[in-house]
Every structure is written in structure tokens, then in C-alpha cells.
Enzyme design. Structure first.
Site, short mmCIF file in Angstrom:
data_model
loop_
_atom_site.label_atom_id
_atom_site.label_comp_id
_atom_site.label_asym_id
_atom_site.label_seq_id
_atom_site.Cartn_x
_atom_site.Cartn_y
_atom_site.Cartn_z
CB SER A 99 -0.88 0.10 1.40
OG SER A 99 -2.02 -0.98 0.93
CG PHE A 157 -6.55 -11.82 0.95
CD1 PHE A 157 -6.28 -12.56 -0.16
CD2 PHE A 157 -6.27 -10.43 0.54
CE1 PHE A 157 -5.84 -12.53 -1.29
CE2 PHE A 157 -5.96 -10.18 -0.80
CZ PHE A 157 -5.60 -11.19 -1.70
CE1 TYR A 196 -5.08 1.93 4.14
CE2 TYR A 196 -5.81 -0.17 3.37
CZ TYR A 196 -4.93 0.61 3.63
OH TYR A 196 -3.78 0.66 2.75
CB THR A 338 2.36 0.71 6.65
OG1 THR A 338 0.72 1.12 6.52
CG2 THR A 338 2.80 1.46 7.89
N GLY A 339 2.86 -1.14 4.03
CA GLY A 339 2.39 -1.82 3.05
C GLY A 339 2.36 -3.44 3.64
S1 HEL Z 1 -4.01 -3.88 4.51
C1 HEL Z 1 -3.02 -2.75 5.60
C2 HEL Z 1 -1.78 -2.20 4.43
N1 HEL Z 1 -2.55 -2.14 3.25
C3 HEL Z 1 -3.85 -2.78 3.05
C4 HEL Z 1 -3.15 -3.68 1.88
C5 HEL Z 1 -1.97 -2.65 2.39
N2 HEL Z 1 -3.06 -4.75 2.02
C6 HEL Z 1 -3.84 -5.92 1.80
O1 HEL Z 1 -4.87 -5.43 1.73
C7 HEL Z 1 -3.55 -7.26 1.80
C8 HEL Z 1 -4.28 -7.86 3.02
C9 HEL Z 1 -4.03 -9.44 3.08
C10 HEL Z 1 -2.75 -9.82 3.51
C11 HEL Z 1 -2.46 -11.17 4.07
C12 HEL Z 1 -0.91 -11.16 4.52
O2 HEL Z 1 -0.55 -10.65 5.70
O3 HEL Z 1 -0.02 -11.51 3.85
N3 HEL Z 1 -3.40 -11.35 5.24
C13 HEL Z 1 -4.29 -12.42 5.02
O4 HEL Z 1 -4.49 -12.92 4.32
C14 HEL Z 1 -4.73 -12.60 6.61
N4 HEL Z 1 -5.86 -13.23 6.54
C15 HEL Z 1 -4.01 -1.77 5.96
C16 HEL Z 1 -2.27 -3.47 6.82
C17 HEL Z 1 -1.43 -0.87 5.07
O5 HEL Z 1 -0.56 -0.66 5.69
O6 HEL Z 1 -1.91 0.30 4.65
O7 HEL Z 1 -0.78 -2.98 1.90
#
Ligand code: HEL
Length: 417
Positions: A99, A157, A196, A338-339
Site C-alpha cells: 500500500s 483473504f 480503510y 505502510t504496506g
Molecule cells: S492492509 C493494511 C496495509 N495495506 C492494506 C493492503 C496494504 N494490503 C492488503 O489489503 C492485503 C491484505 C492481506 C494480507 C495477508 C498477508 O498478511 O499477507 N493477510 C491475510 O491474508 C490475512 N488473512 C492496512 C495493513 C497498510 O498498511 O496500509 O498494503
């Protein structure tokens, strides 16, 4: 006539308040842009390394951070970037920034606002007729996560590995992603609360493509990547590979003790303009620093971007336009994003004057504790070794929070802030 900076900030704050009230929104607390940060605190690189090691102790195969400031550049790496070859983590390596892409998309859209090709407070449907079921949703609502468009990725997810495998090679159209969001109930009335959602930045991508008549990749290239001379930064969707020296990403399955899943190759089509950029630590430092120094946006647009509202009850975290602000325990405010994408956690932040910046990453995900530990690099890098005077520290830190406690990562909080 040039408006002095302090008056411009006051004007921005007033204009935002007026716009919020005129729109019949719930009253918001508007935090204006921070004063220029003139501190010369040296980074605590031992603290940065300790945070990276803590991320490894929480399950990351490797981690790295690169700090750039008036005293020069400092970098630290721990662990490995490739479990098969055993190659060590390397600050020259590329990785998926998730992100942090939203800040790139926001910059492009705000440049288009500057060029008078769209208005922040105009309905999205003005530019994308009938796309959204509510004419009250504005461009600003997308950039501030206040549109109420549901985040379709929560359902996608819910089961981490099956969810990922179901989409890792899929290519979605923007419209398909919007349809997934619209199939769910909306989360807020337009403008009322911060919720978000990746869907917001999918629509931002659609706006960019509609207004420029070209793919978003070209907009990032022409407006950010080329002017800043970034050679390791790219938007490669829907290609699944990361070219050149790169970090491999490892996803933690939900089941305790299950083997890590190598998640490096994927289309990232489920995110596109909300999360599909690849970069490197040095180039993230360059990007956030250049942004804060005003190299990408006019002062008025940068003021708009850094005008934030709180997203957590402790009021240490804020969101502007595709941009986060974290208020650290020493009183320093940092701006960036953050991502989190499968296999990669990223932090990319700079002080408001752009003089100090930090990029940190760990090659894992779905392991909140590792992400929280990685967040400790911010405190160490920007607050340094010395503790701030008690009065400053107290005013910025949530009550009862120790000075150097890492900020919990967003998805580790009970609610998504
Ligand atoms: S989530 C957040 C972060 N953002 C948002 C976006 C991003 N990423 C996602 O939407 C991916 C979510 C699934 C990630 C996955 C994993 O951990 O790899 N998690 C699952 O599958 C959980 N069941 C708001 C945290 C941000 O920091 O802005 O990047």
C-alpha cells in the site's frame, strides 16, 4: 500574491472544516501539517538493528532498513532474502511495497488536480459516470478512505493461503474489483468515518486512466519514476515476476507450524493502483523525501495531502490524502505509508521537511507481531538514542505507553484504523 506558509496552512484547515460542515459531515478534528522539523537527532542504528532482529524472531526470514538524513545514509540488514539460495538480505534488492503504492497513486491524482483536470470535492461520478451508486462520494472521500466502499480484500483473504492461491495468477479488470466492493454493504455514509479500503485506490487508478487516457503505469513513470530518476521502482501489473536482484517473500499460513509459502510471484491484480508497485529501500527514501520537500506537488497540494485526521483512539496515527502520519514518542511526526502484501511488510516515512527518511521491510506477512516489531525501526531511526524532554514525550505518546514502544501494525489492532 504569495500567501505566507502559516496563513496557507490556516486557510487549508479552515477550508477543510468548511467543506466538512457544508457537506453535513460529522465534525472532524483536523490536524494541520506539522511545523518544519529542524531536529538533527542522530538515528539509533543499534535500535534499528534490534527492531529488525525482533522482526526475525517473530518469524521473518530477513529484514532491512535504510535511513537517510543530514549525517548521511545508514543501512542495516539481517537474515536472508532467499530461503532456497540462502542469499543474504541486501538493501539493493527490490521488493513489493504494497500500500505504499497508494501514496504514488495519490501523488499522480493530486498532480491532475493541480492541472485542473479534476476537483477534489467533485463527485467521482462526474468523471466516471454511473460508476458508484452514490453521487455524494467525492474524490477526496476516496483519498481519505471515507467513501464507505467496502474492502473486498477482507473476504478475499479471510483464509490466508487459499485466498492468496485463488488470486495469485488472476488478472482482474478495475471494474471487476469495483463490482466485488459494491456487492458488499457500504461501511459508512460518504465522508462520515475513516474506513480503510483498497477499493478507494482502485477507483483512484480508474480516475487516473480515464483522465490521462493512458495506463496507470505510464502515469507513475512519467510523473514520479522518471523525474526522480528511480531505476528500481516499477508498476509491473499483471506480470508476476520481480526482475533483477530481489527479495523473495514468504507468507505465513494461518495454521500454526505450517510451512512458509513462497509468495514472491503474483499478479497483484487484486490491488493494482492500491498496491502493485515494486521498489527498493533507497528509492523509497528518495520518494518520501522528495514528496515532503515539494518536488512532486505544489505547496497547496502538499498541504492538502498532509492535512490529516486521527485514525486511532490514542491519536498517534493519522491519515491525509493517500498518506499516513505517525506521531512518535519523541514528538517527531513522520509522513509516509505502510504496506502489507503476501510475503512483504514495508514502512516508508519521512519527516515533514524531507530531511530524514526511513524505509524498512521484512520478507514475511500474516505475522502481525513481525510487522509490529519492524515498526520499531521508526522510533529508533527518528527519535534516536536520546530521550526527548518529558513534557514533549508525554504530549505525543499515548498515556501509559512507554517511550520506545513500537506502534502496533494496523492489522494487529483489534479494529482496522
Ligand atoms: S492492509 C493494511 C496495509 N495495506 C492494506 C493492503 C496494504 N494490503 C492488503 O489489503 C492485503 C491484505 C492481506 C494480507 C495477508 C498477508 O498478511 O499477507 N493477510 C491475510 O491474508 C490475512 N488473512 C492496512 C495493513 C497498510 O498498511 O496500509 O498494503
Amino acid at each position: 500574491m504569495t500567501v505566507p506558509l502559516s496563513s496557507r496552512r490556516r486557510l487549508t484547515v479552515c477550508a477543510t472544516l468548511i467543506a466538512a460542515l457544508a457537506g453535513g459531515l460529522a465534525p472532524l478534528t483536523i490536524a494541520s501539517a506539522a511545523p518544519v522539523d529542524t531536529r538533527t537527532t542522530a538515528p539509533d542504528m543499534a535500535g534499528v538493528a534490534a527492531a529488525l532482529k525482533a522482526a526475525m524472531a517473530e518469524g521473518a526470514p530477513g529484514a532491512m532498513a535504510r535511513y537517510s538524513g543530514p549525517g548521511g545514509v545508514e543501512a542495516r540488514t539481517v537474515g536472508i532474502r532467499d530461503r532456497k539460495s540462502g542469499a543474504a538480505m541486501d538493501t539493493r534488492a527490490r521488493f513489493r511495497i504494497g500500500s505504499v503504492t497508494k501514496t504514488f497513486s495519490s501523488v499522480v491524482l493530486l498532480q491532475l488536480v493541480e492541472e485542473r483536470r479534476l476537483k477534489l470535492d467533485a463527485p467521482v461520478n462526474t468523471y466516471l459516470p454511473r460508476l458508484l451508486p452514490d453521487n455524494r462520494i467525492t474524490v477526496r472521500h476516496l483519498l481519505t478512505h471515507r467513501s464507505g466502499l467496502a474492502d473486498y480484500t477482507n473476504a478475499m483473504f479471510e483464509q490466508t493461503v487459499p485466498g492468496f492461491e485463488a488470486v495469485r495468477n488472476r488478472v482482474f479488470s478495475y471494474q471487476e474489483l469495483v463490482d466485488l466492493s459494491l456487492a458488499e454493504p457500504r461501511t459508512t455514509e460518504p465522508g462520515v468515518s475513516y474506513q480503510y479500503s483498497n477499493a478507494n485506490f482502485v477507483v483512484v487508478g480508474m480516475l487516473i486512466e480515464k483522465l490521462t487516457g493512458r495506463p496507470v503505469a505510464e502515469a507513475y513513470q512519467r510523473r514520479i519514476i522518471k523525474p526522480l530518476g528511480l531505476h528500481n521502482t516499477a508498476y509491473v501489473h499483471p506480470n508476476t515476476r520481480i526482475k533483477g536482484t530481489h527479495v523473495r517473500g514468504y507468507l505465513h499460513p494461518d495454521e500454526a507450524g505450517a510451512r512458509l509459502v513462497d509468495s514472491t510471484e503474483q499478479t497483484l491484480s487484486w490491488a493494482q493502483s492500491a498496491g502493485a508497485v515494486i521498489s527498493s529501500p533507497a528509492e523509497l527514501n528518495t520518494f518520501t523525501s522528495a514528496l515532503m520537500r515539494g518536488r512532486l506537488l505544489s505547496p497547496a497540494m502538499l498541504d492538502a495531502m498532509t492535512t490529516v485526521t486521527p485514525t486511532d483512539p490514542a491519536r498517534t496515527r493519522f491519515y491525509g490524502l493517500g498518506l499516513r502520519r505517525y506521531d512518535l514518542s519523541c514528538g517527531t511526526r513522520v509522513y509516509g505509508h505502510t504496506g502489507t502484501v503476501q510475503g512483504y511488510y514495508t514502512y516508508a516515512f519521512s519527516t515533514r521537511d524531507g530531511r530524514r527518511s526511513l524505509a524498512a521491510m521484512a520478507n514475511t506477512s500474516n505475522r502481525g507481531a513481525a510487522n509490529t516489531a519492524l515498526g520499531g525501526t521508526l522510533e529508533a531511526a527518528f527519535c534516536g538514542k536520546k530521550r526527548a524532554p518529558a513534557s514533549t514525550a508525554r504530549s505525543a505518546a499515548p498515556s501509559g505507553t512507554p517511550d520506545r514502544a513500537p506502534l502496533p501494525a494496523e492489522r494487529d489492532l483489534p479494529e482496522r484504523h
